[in-house]
Design a protein around this motif. Sequence first.
Motif, PDB file in Angstrom:
ATOM      1  N   GLN A  98      33.836  41.928  47.576  1.00 35.98           N
ATOM      2  CA  GLN A  98      34.559  42.929  48.358  1.00 35.98           C
ATOM      3  C   GLN A  98      34.008  42.997  49.783  1.00 35.98           C
ATOM      4  O   GLN A  98      34.766  43.091  50.748  1.00 35.98           O
ATOM      5  N   LYS A 109      35.187  39.934  51.509  1.00 38.38           N
ATOM      6  CA  LYS A 109      36.617  40.059  51.818  1.00 38.38           C
ATOM      7  C   LYS A 109      36.814  40.999  52.999  1.00 38.38           C
ATOM      8  O   LYS A 109      37.614  40.714  53.893  1.00 38.38           O
ATOM      9  N   LYS A 110      36.081  42.114  53.030  1.00 41.73           N
ATOM     10  CA  LYS A 110      36.182  43.053  54.158  1.00 41.73           C
ATOM     11  C   LYS A 110      35.753  42.381  55.455  1.00 41.73           C
ATOM     12  O   LYS A 110      36.383  42.555  56.490  1.00 41.73           O
TER      13      LYS A 110
END
Length: 194
Positions: free
Chosen positions: A19, A22-23
Amino acid sequence: MDWAERKKQERLKRMQLLQAKKKEEERMLADANDTMALAKNAFSKNKFSEAAELYIKSSKIFETLGWTQQAEMLLKEASDMEIKKKELEEKTLLQEEKLRLEKEHYEIRAQEILAEKERLKQLEEELRNRPSPELQLKIDRAVMIEEKAKNLELKGKTAKALARYEYLLELFHEIGYDSQKIKPIQEKINSLKN
Protein backbone atom coordinates in the motif's frame (compact mmCIF):
# COMPACT_ATOMS: atom_id res chain seq x y z
CA MET A 1 4.12 -16.32 18.79
CA ASP A 2 2.97 -19.25 16.81
CA TRP A 3 3.51 -19.92 13.19
CA ALA A 4 0.00 -18.83 12.02
CA GLU A 5 0.24 -15.57 13.90
CA ARG A 6 3.67 -14.89 12.42
CA LYS A 7 2.36 -15.57 8.90
CA LYS A 8 -0.54 -13.22 9.54
CA GLN A 9 1.86 -10.50 10.75
CA GLU A 10 4.14 -10.98 7.73
CA ARG A 11 1.17 -10.81 5.38
CA LEU A 12 -0.07 -7.64 7.10
CA LYS A 13 3.40 -6.11 6.87
CA ARG A 14 3.61 -7.00 3.17
CA MET A 15 0.17 -5.45 2.58
CA GLN A 16 1.26 -2.26 4.34
CA LEU A 17 4.46 -2.15 2.26
CA LEU A 18 2.48 -2.73 -0.94
CA GLN A 19 0.00 0.00 0.00
CA ALA A 20 2.86 2.38 0.84
CA LYS A 21 4.56 1.50 -2.46
CA LYS A 22 1.27 1.98 -4.35
CA LYS A 23 0.73 5.36 -2.64
CA GLU A 24 4.29 6.41 -3.53
CA GLU A 25 3.77 5.33 -7.16
CA GLU A 26 0.49 7.28 -7.31
CA ARG A 27 2.24 10.35 -5.87
CA MET A 28 5.10 9.98 -8.38
CA LEU A 29 2.62 9.49 -11.27
CA ALA A 30 0.73 12.63 -10.24
CA ASP A 31 4.05 14.50 -10.02
CA ALA A 32 5.08 13.22 -13.47
CA ASN A 33 1.74 14.26 -14.97
CA ASP A 34 1.89 17.69 -13.30
CA THR A 35 5.45 18.18 -14.59
CA MET A 36 4.35 17.12 -18.07
CA ALA A 37 1.45 19.62 -17.91
CA LEU A 38 3.92 22.36 -16.92
CA ALA A 39 6.12 21.35 -19.88
CA LYS A 40 3.17 21.62 -22.28
CA ASN A 41 2.29 25.01 -20.83
CA ALA A 42 5.90 26.24 -21.22
CA PHE A 43 5.90 24.97 -24.82
CA SER A 44 2.63 26.81 -25.57
CA LYS A 45 4.34 30.02 -24.39
CA ASN A 46 7.38 29.29 -26.62
CA LYS A 47 9.64 28.69 -23.60
CA PHE A 48 11.41 25.81 -25.31
CA SER A 49 14.36 25.35 -22.93
CA GLU A 50 12.08 25.30 -19.89
CA ALA A 51 9.73 22.86 -21.64
CA ALA A 52 12.64 20.56 -22.52
CA GLU A 53 13.87 20.52 -18.90
CA LEU A 54 10.37 19.73 -17.62
CA TYR A 55 9.90 16.93 -20.19
CA ILE A 56 13.22 15.43 -19.10
CA LYS A 57 12.22 15.68 -15.41
CA SER A 58 8.87 14.02 -16.15
CA SER A 59 10.65 11.34 -18.19
CA LYS A 60 12.93 10.48 -15.26
CA ILE A 61 9.90 10.03 -13.00
CA PHE A 62 8.23 7.72 -15.52
CA GLU A 63 11.52 5.82 -15.89
CA THR A 64 11.61 5.35 -12.10
CA LEU A 65 8.05 4.03 -12.25
CA GLY A 66 9.10 1.58 -14.96
CA TRP A 67 7.05 3.24 -17.65
CA THR A 68 9.89 3.16 -20.19
CA GLN A 69 7.74 3.76 -23.27
CA GLN A 70 6.27 6.95 -21.74
CA ALA A 71 9.76 8.00 -20.58
CA GLU A 72 11.25 7.55 -24.09
CA MET A 73 8.37 9.48 -25.65
CA LEU A 74 9.00 12.40 -23.27
CA LEU A 75 12.76 12.36 -23.96
CA LYS A 76 12.00 12.55 -27.69
CA GLU A 77 9.62 15.43 -26.99
CA ALA A 78 12.39 17.19 -25.04
CA SER A 79 14.86 16.75 -27.90
CA ASP A 80 12.25 18.08 -30.37
CA MET A 81 12.10 21.38 -28.46
CA GLU A 82 15.28 22.62 -30.16
CA ILE A 83 13.80 21.80 -33.58
CA LYS A 84 10.54 23.55 -32.70
CA LYS A 85 12.50 26.54 -31.40
CA LYS A 86 14.38 26.80 -34.73
CA GLU A 87 11.12 26.42 -36.68
CA LEU A 88 9.57 29.27 -34.69
CA GLU A 89 12.66 31.45 -35.25
CA GLU A 90 12.50 30.75 -38.99
CA LYS A 91 8.77 31.46 -39.06
CA THR A 92 9.34 34.70 -37.13
CA LEU A 93 12.12 35.73 -39.55
CA LEU A 94 9.86 34.99 -42.52
CA GLN A 95 7.05 37.04 -41.00
CA GLU A 96 9.44 39.92 -40.28
CA GLU A 97 10.77 39.75 -43.85
CA LYS A 98 7.21 39.68 -45.20
CA LEU A 99 6.30 42.71 -43.06
CA ARG A 100 9.47 44.52 -44.18
CA LEU A 101 8.68 43.82 -47.85
CA GLU A 102 5.06 44.93 -47.38
CA LYS A 103 6.23 48.12 -45.68
CA GLU A 104 8.80 48.72 -48.44
CA HIS A 105 6.12 48.12 -51.09
CA TYR A 106 3.76 50.47 -49.26
CA GLU A 107 6.44 53.18 -49.07
CA ILE A 108 7.29 52.81 -52.76
CA ARG A 109 3.60 52.97 -53.64
CA ALA A 110 3.15 56.02 -51.42
CA GLN A 111 6.10 57.71 -53.15
CA GLU A 112 4.63 56.86 -56.56
CA ILE A 113 1.27 58.32 -55.54
CA LEU A 114 2.94 61.48 -54.21
CA ALA A 115 5.01 61.78 -57.40
CA GLU A 116 1.86 61.36 -59.51
CA LYS A 117 0.04 64.00 -57.44
CA GLU A 118 3.01 66.36 -57.85
CA ARG A 119 3.08 65.70 -61.61
CA LEU A 120 -0.65 66.42 -61.88
CA LYS A 121 -0.24 69.54 -59.77
CA GLN A 122 2.56 70.79 -62.05
CA LEU A 123 0.51 69.98 -65.13
CA GLU A 124 -2.45 71.83 -63.64
CA GLU A 125 -0.15 74.78 -62.84
CA GLU A 126 1.19 74.76 -66.42
CA LEU A 127 -2.33 74.69 -67.80
CA ARG A 128 -3.35 77.53 -65.50
CA ASN A 129 -0.30 79.58 -66.53
CA ARG A 130 -0.60 78.70 -70.22
CA PRO A 131 -1.95 81.59 -72.23
CA SER A 132 -5.36 81.31 -73.84
CA PRO A 133 -5.38 80.25 -77.50
CA GLU A 134 -6.11 83.85 -78.58
CA LEU A 135 -3.23 85.19 -76.50
CA GLN A 136 -0.91 82.42 -77.72
CA LEU A 137 -1.78 83.37 -81.28
CA LYS A 138 -0.78 86.99 -80.55
CA ILE A 139 2.49 85.84 -78.95
CA ASP A 140 3.30 83.66 -81.98
CA ARG A 141 2.43 86.53 -84.30
CA ALA A 142 4.67 88.89 -82.26
CA VAL A 143 7.62 86.47 -82.55
CA MET A 144 7.11 86.21 -86.31
CA ILE A 145 6.75 90.00 -86.74
CA GLU A 146 9.91 90.62 -84.69
CA GLU A 147 11.89 88.22 -86.91
CA LYS A 148 10.55 89.89 -90.08
CA ALA A 149 11.36 93.36 -88.69
CA LYS A 150 14.95 92.28 -87.91
CA ASN A 151 15.35 90.80 -91.41
CA LEU A 152 13.97 93.95 -93.06
CA GLU A 153 16.30 96.08 -90.94
CA LEU A 154 19.29 93.94 -91.99
CA LYS A 155 18.32 94.33 -95.64
CA GLY A 156 18.23 98.09 -95.16
CA LYS A 157 14.47 98.44 -95.60
CA THR A 158 14.15 100.81 -92.66
CA ALA A 159 10.62 102.11 -93.36
CA LYS A 160 9.15 98.59 -93.56
CA ALA A 161 11.17 97.50 -90.51
CA LEU A 162 9.91 100.56 -88.57
CA ALA A 163 6.29 99.71 -89.47
CA ARG A 164 6.80 96.14 -88.28
CA TYR A 165 8.39 97.30 -84.99
CA GLU A 166 5.51 99.69 -84.37
CA TYR A 167 3.01 96.88 -84.99
CA LEU A 168 5.10 94.66 -82.67
CA LEU A 169 4.87 97.34 -79.96
CA GLU A 170 1.06 97.34 -80.29
CA LEU A 171 1.01 93.52 -79.98
CA PHE A 172 3.26 93.69 -76.89
CA HIS A 173 0.81 96.12 -75.26
CA GLU A 174 -2.15 93.83 -76.16
CA ILE A 175 -0.31 90.80 -74.81
CA GLY A 176 0.40 92.67 -71.59
CA TYR A 177 4.18 92.47 -71.52
CA ASP A 178 5.95 94.52 -68.88
CA SER A 179 8.12 97.58 -69.55
CA GLN A 180 11.36 95.55 -69.59
CA LYS A 181 10.12 93.59 -72.58
CA ILE A 182 8.67 96.70 -74.31
CA LYS A 183 11.61 99.06 -73.69
CA PRO A 184 14.06 97.51 -76.22
CA ILE A 185 11.42 97.65 -78.97
CA GLN A 186 10.63 101.31 -78.11
CA GLU A 187 14.36 102.11 -78.29
CA LYS A 188 14.64 100.32 -81.64
CA ILE A 189 11.72 102.39 -83.00
CA ASN A 190 13.32 105.63 -81.78
CA SER A 191 16.69 104.72 -83.32
CA LEU A 192 15.08 103.89 -86.68
CA LYS A 193 13.12 107.18 -86.69
CA ASN A 194 16.32 109.18 -86.22
